[in-house]
Design a protein around this motif. Structure first.
Motif, PDB file in Angstrom:
ATOM      1  N   GLY A  68       0.817  -1.212   0.000  1.00 41.57           N
ATOM      2  CA  GLY A  68       0.000   0.000   0.000  1.00 41.57           C
ATOM      3  C   GLY A  68       0.842   1.248   0.000  1.00 41.57           C
ATOM      4  N   PRO A  69       0.209   2.383  -0.245  1.00 38.92           N
ATOM      5  CA  PRO A  69       0.937   3.654  -0.303  1.00 38.92           C
ATOM      6  C   PRO A  69       1.327   4.123   1.091  1.00 38.92           C
ATOM      7  CG  PRO A  69      -1.404   4.047  -0.558  1.00 38.92           C
ATOM      8  CD  PRO A  69      -1.223   2.558  -0.548  1.00 38.92           C
ATOM      9  N   HIS A  70       2.365   4.936   1.150  1.00 37.09           N
ATOM     10  CA  HIS A  70       2.794   5.510   2.418  1.00 37.09           C
ATOM     11  C   HIS A  70       1.711   6.420   2.982  1.00 37.09           C
ATOM     12  CE1 HIS A  70       6.756   3.878   2.014  1.00 37.09           C
ATOM     13  NE2 HIS A  70       7.030   4.559   0.923  1.00 37.09           N
ATOM     14  N   VAL A  71       1.629   6.452   4.305  1.00 38.17           N
ATOM     15  CA  VAL A  71       0.743   7.379   5.009  1.00 38.17           C
ATOM     16  C   VAL A  71       1.646   8.383   5.715  1.00 38.17           C
ATOM     17  CG1 VAL A  71      -1.074   7.631   6.733  1.00 38.17           C
ATOM     18  CG2 VAL A  71      -0.969   5.574   5.316  1.00 38.17           C
ATOM     19  N   TRP A  72       1.852   9.516   5.079  1.00 39.15           N
ATOM     20  CA  TRP A  72       2.849  10.474   5.558  1.00 39.15           C
ATOM     21  C   TRP A  72       2.307  11.289   6.714  1.00 39.15           C
ATOM     22  CZ3 TRP A  72       7.297   9.049   4.048  1.00 39.15           C
ATOM     23  CH2 TRP A  72       7.530   8.563   2.760  1.00 39.15           C
ATOM     24  N   ASN A  73       3.160  11.502   7.705  1.00 36.88           N
ATOM     25  CA  ASN A  73       2.837  12.346   8.849  1.00 36.88           C
ATOM     26  C   ASN A  73       4.018  13.282   9.099  1.00 36.88           C
ATOM     27  OD1 ASN A  73       1.385  13.223  11.143  1.00 36.88           O
ATOM     28  ND2 ASN A  73       2.701  11.967  12.442  1.00 36.88           N
ATOM     29  N   PHE A  74       3.724  14.544   9.348  1.00 35.00           N
ATOM     30  CA  PHE A  74       4.804  15.490   9.628  1.00 35.00           C
ATOM     31  C   PHE A  74       5.599  15.015  10.848  1.00 35.00           C
ATOM     32  CE2 PHE A  74       6.444  19.019  12.123  1.00 35.00           C
ATOM     33  CZ  PHE A  74       7.227  19.679  11.194  1.00 35.00           C
ATOM     34  N   GLU A  75       6.949  15.003  10.734  1.00 37.58           N
ATOM     35  CA  GLU A  75       7.796  14.572  11.837  1.00 37.58           C
ATOM     36  C   GLU A  75       8.569  15.728  12.456  1.00 37.58           C
ATOM     37  OE1 GLU A  75      10.759  10.864  12.848  1.00 37.58           O
ATOM     38  OE2 GLU A  75      10.908  11.766  10.855  1.00 37.58           O
ATOM     39  N   LYS A  76       9.241  16.529  11.629  1.00 35.45           N
ATOM     40  CA  LYS A  76      10.011  17.630  12.202  1.00 35.45           C
ATOM     41  C   LYS A  76      10.346  18.663  11.140  1.00 35.45           C
ATOM     42  CE  LYS A  76      14.458  15.194  11.627  1.00 35.45           C
ATOM     43  NZ  LYS A  76      15.651  14.673  12.333  1.00 35.45           N
ATOM     44  N   LEU A  77      10.628  19.854  11.631  1.00 31.95           N
ATOM     45  CA  LEU A  77      11.092  20.943  10.770  1.00 31.95           C
ATOM     46  C   LEU A  77      12.604  20.846  10.675  1.00 31.95           C
ATOM     47  CD1 LEU A  77      10.574  23.660   9.278  1.00 31.95           C
ATOM     48  CD2 LEU A  77      10.930  24.775  11.486  1.00 31.95           C
ATOM     49  N   ILE A  78      13.120  20.780   9.472  1.00 31.27           N
ATOM     50  CA  ILE A  78      14.562  20.685   9.281  1.00 31.27           C
ATOM     51  C   ILE A  78      15.190  22.067   9.160  1.00 31.27           C
ATOM     52  CG2 ILE A  78      16.385  19.822   7.748  1.00 31.27           C
ATOM     53  CD1 ILE A  78      14.530  17.535   7.013  1.00 31.27           C
ATOM     54  N   LYS A  79      14.536  22.944   8.419  1.00 31.14           N
ATOM     55  CA  LYS A  79      15.123  24.261   8.185  1.00 31.14           C
ATOM     56  C   LYS A  79      14.023  25.255   7.862  1.00 31.14           C
ATOM     57  CE  LYS A  79      18.365  26.664   5.069  1.00 31.14           C
ATOM     58  NZ  LYS A  79      17.372  27.593   4.536  1.00 31.14           N
ATOM     59  N   ASP A  80      14.063  26.415   8.505  1.00 29.21           N
ATOM     60  CA  ASP A  80      13.136  27.495   8.181  1.00 29.21           C
ATOM     61  C   ASP A  80      13.492  28.111   6.837  1.00 29.21           C
ATOM     62  OD1 ASP A  80      11.228  27.770  10.282  1.00 29.21           O
ATOM     63  OD2 ASP A  80      12.840  28.441  11.602  1.00 29.21           O
ATOM     64  N   PRO A  81      12.495  28.570   6.068  1.00 28.14           N
ATOM     65  CA  PRO A  81      12.800  29.255   4.804  1.00 28.14           C
ATOM     66  C   PRO A  81      13.274  30.681   5.065  1.00 28.14           C
ATOM     67  CG  PRO A  81      10.448  29.263   5.174  1.00 28.14           C
ATOM     68  CD  PRO A  81      11.042  28.465   6.292  1.00 28.14           C
ATOM     69  N   PRO A  83      14.125  34.563   2.668  1.00 29.52           N
ATOM     70  CA  PRO A  83      13.791  35.173   1.371  1.00 29.52           C
ATOM     71  C   PRO A  83      14.608  34.628   0.207  1.00 29.52           C
ATOM     72  CG  PRO A  83      13.854  36.845   3.076  1.00 29.52           C
ATOM     73  CD  PRO A  83      14.370  35.597   3.706  1.00 29.52           C
ATOM     74  N   SER A  84      15.800  34.082   0.496  1.00 21.02           N
ATOM     75  CA  SER A  84      16.675  33.597  -0.585  1.00 21.02           C
ATOM     76  C   SER A  84      16.750  32.081  -0.674  1.00 21.02           C
ATOM     77  CB  SER A  84      18.097  34.152  -0.405  1.00 21.02           C
ATOM     78  OG  SER A  84      18.626  33.762   0.856  1.00 21.02           O
ATOM     79  N   GLU A  85      16.250  31.358   0.363  1.00 22.51           N
ATOM     80  CA  GLU A  85      16.361  29.900   0.362  1.00 22.51           C
ATOM     81  C   GLU A  85      15.063  29.262   0.844  1.00 22.51           C
ATOM     82  OE1 GLU A  85      19.645  28.946   2.871  1.00 22.51           O
ATOM     83  OE2 GLU A  85      21.134  29.209   1.283  1.00 22.51           O
ATOM     84  N   GLU A  86      14.765  28.102   0.289  1.00 20.74           N
ATOM     85  CA  GLU A  86      13.588  27.367   0.711  1.00 20.74           C
ATOM     86  C   GLU A  86      13.819  26.699   2.062  1.00 20.74           C
ATOM     87  OE1 GLU A  86      12.954  24.653  -2.555  1.00 20.74           O
ATOM     88  OE2 GLU A  86      11.286  25.879  -3.293  1.00 20.74           O
ATOM     89  N   GLY A  87      12.717  26.408   2.769  1.00 16.28           N
ATOM     90  CA  GLY A  87      12.801  25.630   3.992  1.00 16.28           C
ATOM     91  C   GLY A  87      12.548  24.164   3.706  1.00 16.28           C
ATOM     92  N   TYR A  88      12.772  23.307   4.729  1.00 18.08           N
ATOM     93  CA  TYR A  88      12.606  21.870   4.538  1.00 18.08           C
ATOM     94  C   TYR A  88      11.879  21.259   5.736  1.00 18.08           C
ATOM     95  CZ  TYR A  88      15.829  22.298   0.659  1.00 18.08           C
ATOM     96  OH  TYR A  88      16.414  22.672  -0.515  1.00 18.08           O
ATOM     97  N   LYS A  89      10.949  20.351   5.449  1.00 14.94           N
ATOM     98  CA  LYS A  89      10.211  19.603   6.455  1.00 14.94           C
ATOM     99  C   LYS A  89      10.424  18.112   6.210  1.00 14.94           C
ATOM    100  CE  LYS A  89       6.348  21.594   5.175  1.00 14.94           C
ATOM    101  NZ  LYS A  89       4.933  22.015   5.064  1.00 14.94           N
ATOM    102  N   GLN A  90      10.456  17.332   7.282  1.00 14.99           N
ATOM    103  CA  GLN A  90      10.586  15.882   7.157  1.00 14.99           C
ATOM    104  C   GLN A  90       9.274  15.214   7.530  1.00 14.99           C
ATOM    105  OE1 GLN A  90      14.245  13.772   8.193  1.00 14.99           O
ATOM    106  NE2 GLN A  90      13.043  12.455   9.547  1.00 14.99           N
ATOM    107  N   PHE A  91       8.870  14.234   6.728  1.00 20.47           N
ATOM    108  CA  PHE A  91       7.667  13.458   6.970  1.00 20.47           C
ATOM    109  C   PHE A  91       8.050  11.989   7.149  1.00 20.47           C
ATOM    110  CE2 PHE A  91       6.378  17.234   4.810  1.00 20.47           C
ATOM    111  CZ  PHE A  91       5.137  17.558   5.321  1.00 20.47           C
ATOM    112  N   LYS A  92       7.256  11.277   7.934  1.00 21.07           N
ATOM    113  CA  LYS A  92       7.524   9.862   8.196  1.00 21.07           C
ATOM    114  C   LYS A  92       6.261   9.056   7.969  1.00 21.07           C
ATOM    115  CE  LYS A  92       9.511   6.825  11.756  1.00 21.07           C
ATOM    116  NZ  LYS A  92      10.110   6.788  13.111  1.00 21.07           N
ATOM    117  N   CYS A  93       6.401   7.915   7.322  1.00 27.89           N
ATOM    118  CA  CYS A  93       5.255   7.024   7.132  1.00 27.89           C
ATOM    119  C   CYS A  93       4.929   6.357   8.460  1.00 27.89           C
ATOM    120  CB  CYS A  93       5.548   5.971   6.065  1.00 27.89           C
ATOM    121  SG  CYS A  93       4.204   4.776   5.854  1.00 27.89           S
TER     122      CYS A  93
END
Length: 704
Positions: A68-81, A83-93
């Motif tokens: 079956g497909p992954h069931v993604w859930n937010f796990e943690k914030l990796i990096k805030d965005p 004005p010049s760079e994107e932010g990153y979030k980690q999700f865990k099945c």
């Protein structure tokens, strides 16, 4: 000041009663027979996975279990965005433990201080001014005031205010939270959507504090078995050996709250609760005050009278209008997902939806246009749970989307059940609640769900209200398209679209641009060509801005591809569709064990019955045998024939040219088709084509 607003991203909670095999749980303990032949499966203890799916593997073969497909859930914030760079979030099945990282952009509101008159965008952007309004301001010291709002986050993206309402009598260690509306830098915010509560802080001689709610109950901490808990009590003598005294430490950002004798930390999780470890995100304190906000002049309106949406800013979606069908849908779905900055839970959708639709002292329920109190409401799966829109059907991601889950009156939810929207006997009309415009609102919600989740969850739109719920279909497509054209976007749709975007849930593009539905679907199915639609608009913006563009007064009616056959003699040697009661006959068996049933495909017939659009059906080649008598051959060179099998009056397919003649009788409107030797009539059954020994009530139509 540039504002960005957030809402809670709760962790995924498994519904009670649901059992999911854990990653370390063995599915089978059976052992194979002592031979070289593999006879029984032994499933792996841990899941294997790729980017999209997970599964258990068998040690003796290539079979997969629990695929079956992954069931993604937010796990943690990796990096805030920035004005010049994107932010990153980690999700865990939540099932297999696989992780993924997603980027998200830095977002700031448009601060353009001049009106923009741009015919390419077809909207006018008004000038921007600043205004002071009543709001809430962050404080750096508790001694500034004794009445403060307690605000924190579970993920660093969405922020919530604590209330003194216990979440559940069974869970006394959880206090409820209220949705907040913050500035990006968290120094102030404009409102607390659900009346976040003030708490009175009283400093003690030892530097600790007591915290009292407006009902004078104290917030206290305690350890209850394995729970590091918080609760409410009515005196300084806390039960369960707890403590009403809190050590509050100022940090670079915010504060840390810890029970003086219990060492229980206050944190925001599923609600506000206790924790044995220092929380990952601090507590912020706010007091009432004046907040400076931007007052943007506004966007120009959409000049298309029939397709009136929220905005006419095509650049907001950046679409290729040379695309159509599922290609257009999937491009739009990607853009829709990119605009989502936060997620929530199914249970939270009720309050979020009521806040988005708030008016006066209540809210406007879905299917209505008048204000009701919030107490008589529950969650409506606009795309029903049983049809793929809920966790029971594998759509847990879908039912956590506040665009799909709408607050409505309990009775309306019950009356609708899981029926298609429509006007037929097995359909449910949103206008039955007394507001006719709810038809258009319902159509645009279904378009939203079918677009955002269609490819990933197998959701499709259908013209057959009798579809099995396992097919994950909704509709009725033909009616939804017509309602979308007929009923303009309502003010409440616009309000909800703007409020949910501010809260981080993205937008419904069909509220912005109802005409986008025509790029994906026709009344009979998936769009097969670029529609002749002007996506421009005209209007004027507020402030100093104005805009203009070109729009059209009415949406185009797609040209019908096939024409009605009115002369049987002209049918000789021609190919034509056989259509009965809005369905087209195919030569595919509807059931392998019942060869006398053939599949039926939805057909879009013009109101005067002269035109047809159809997708997925097939034509039959008609050969004249004598006046009014024809054979009908499939594209696979098999003949349609009729026969009687016991008590069944049947139709079938055969390769040889015997007993394949049908008598076609012209009626005042359409035809009947009957086996020449068997007197077996062709008709639409439910939901397939079949034979019958009686003349059908409604005529058959032929189109070529």
């Amino acid at each position: 000041m540039k504002l960005k607003k957030f809402i809670l991203m709760s962790l995924l909670v498994m519904p009670l009663g649901m059992t999911i095999m854990g990653c370390d749980e063995e599915a089978s303990t059976e052992t194979p027979a002592e031979s070289n032949e593999h006879t029984k499966h032994i499933w792996s203890k841990k899941y294997a996975f790729d980017n999209d799916n997970h599964w258990l593997t068998c040690s003796g073969c290539d079979e997969k279990n629990l695929f079956g497909p992954h069931v993604w859930n937010f796990e943690k914030l990796i990096k805030d965005p920035t004005p010049s760079e994107e932010g990153y979030k980690q999700f865990k099945c939540v099932i297999c433990g696989a992780t993924k990282t997603e980027s998200f952009p830095y977002a700031e509101e448009n601060n353009n201080n001049n009106g923009n008159d741009d015919d390419n965008n077809n909207n006018g952007n008004g000038g921007t001014t600043t205004t002071e309004v009543d709001g809430y301001v962050m404080v750096d010291s508790i001694d500034d005031t004794d009445n403060l709002y307690i605000v924190s986050s579970a993920d660093g993206l969405s922020y919530n205010a604590m209330t003194a309402e216990i979440k559940s009598e069974d869970l006394p260690w959880y206090l409820c939270f209220a949705v907040t509306d913050y500035s990006l830098d968290k120094t102030d915010f404009v409102q607390m959507e659900e009346n976040g509560e003030e708490f009175k802080f009283t400093k003690q001689n030892d530097g600790s504090y007591t915290i009292q709610a407006k009902n004078n109950n104290y917030v206290y901490s305690y350890v209850d078995g394995t729970h590091y808990s918080i609760g409410l009590c009515d005196s300084t003598t806390a039960p369960k050996s707890g403590s009403v005294y809190w050590e509050i430490t100022k940090e670079e950002k915010g504060f840390i709250f810890k029970g003086k004798t219990t060492n229980v930390y206050l944190q925001q999780y599923l609600s506000f609760c206790g924790n044995k470890s220092k929380p990952g995100f601090p507590i912020y304190l706010f007091e009432k005050g004046k907040v400076t906000v931007n007052d943007n002049g506004g966007n120009g309106g959409d000049g298309n009278d029939a397709f009136t949406g929220t905005i006419a800013e095509d650049s907001r979606w950046n679409l290729n209008f040379n695309e159509y069908g599922y290609t257009f849908r999937d491009t739009l779905a990607t853009l829709m997902r990119a605009k989502v900055k936060t997620t929530t839970t199914y249970s939270a959708c009720l309050n979020i939806g009521m806040s988005a639709a708030a008016k006066d002292d209540g809210y406007v329920p879905f299917y209505h246009n008048t204000v009701y109190p919030k107490k008589d409401s529950n969650r409506e799966h606009t795309w029903p749970n049983s049809r793929g829109g809920g966790s029971n059907a594998g759509g847990s991601e879908i039912e956590k989307d506040p665009y799909m889950v709408r607050p409505t009156l309990v009775k309306d939810n019950s009356d609708r059940g899981n029926k298609f929207y429509g006007l037929g006997s097995n359909e449910w009309d949103p206008a039955s609640c007394g507001f006719e415009g709810a038809r258009g609102e319902s159509a645009r919600v279904i378009f939203y769900v079918a677009t955002k989740f269609g490819k990933t969850h197998g959701l499709t739109l259908s013209n057959n209200p009798g579809d099995s719920s396992s097919k994950k279909t909704m509709g009725t497509l033909k009616t939804l398209i017509e309602w979308n054209r007929k009923y303009p976007v309502t003010d409440m749709e616009k309000q909800i679209n703007n409020n949910l975007e501010k809260a981080g849930f993205g937008r419904n593009p069909f509220v912005d641009h109802p005409e986008y539905a025509e790029f994906i679907w026709t009344t009979s199915g998936v769009q097969t060509a670029v529609p002749n639609i002007d996506v421009g608009g005209s209007g004027s913006g507020g402030g100093s801005g104005s805009g203009s563009g070109t729009g059209q007064d009415v949406p185009p009616t797609p040209a019908y591809e096939y024409s009605l056959v009115t002369d049987l003699n002209a049918l000789d040697g021609q190919s034509a569709f056989i259509v009965h009661e809005g369905k087209a006959l195919t030569s595919v068996n509807g059931n392998a064990s019942r060869p006398w049933y053939f599949n039926a495909v939805d057909a879009d017939i013009s109101s005067d019955k002269t035109g047809l659009n159809v997708s997925g059906a097939q034509k039959f080649t008609f050969t004249k045998v004598s006046d009014g008598v024809f054979t009908m051959k499939t594209p696979e060179n098999k003949y349609l024939y009729s026969y009687i099998d016991g008590t069944h009056y049947s139709i079938g397919l055969k390769a040889d040219a015997t007993d394949i003649n049908f008598t076609i009788e012209a009626l005042s409107d359409g035809y009947t088709i009957k086996g020449t030797n068997t007197n077996v009539y062709i008709k639409l059954g439910s939901p397939s084509f079949q034979g019958t020994n009686t003349k059908p009530t409604n005529p058959i139509y032929l189109y070529k």
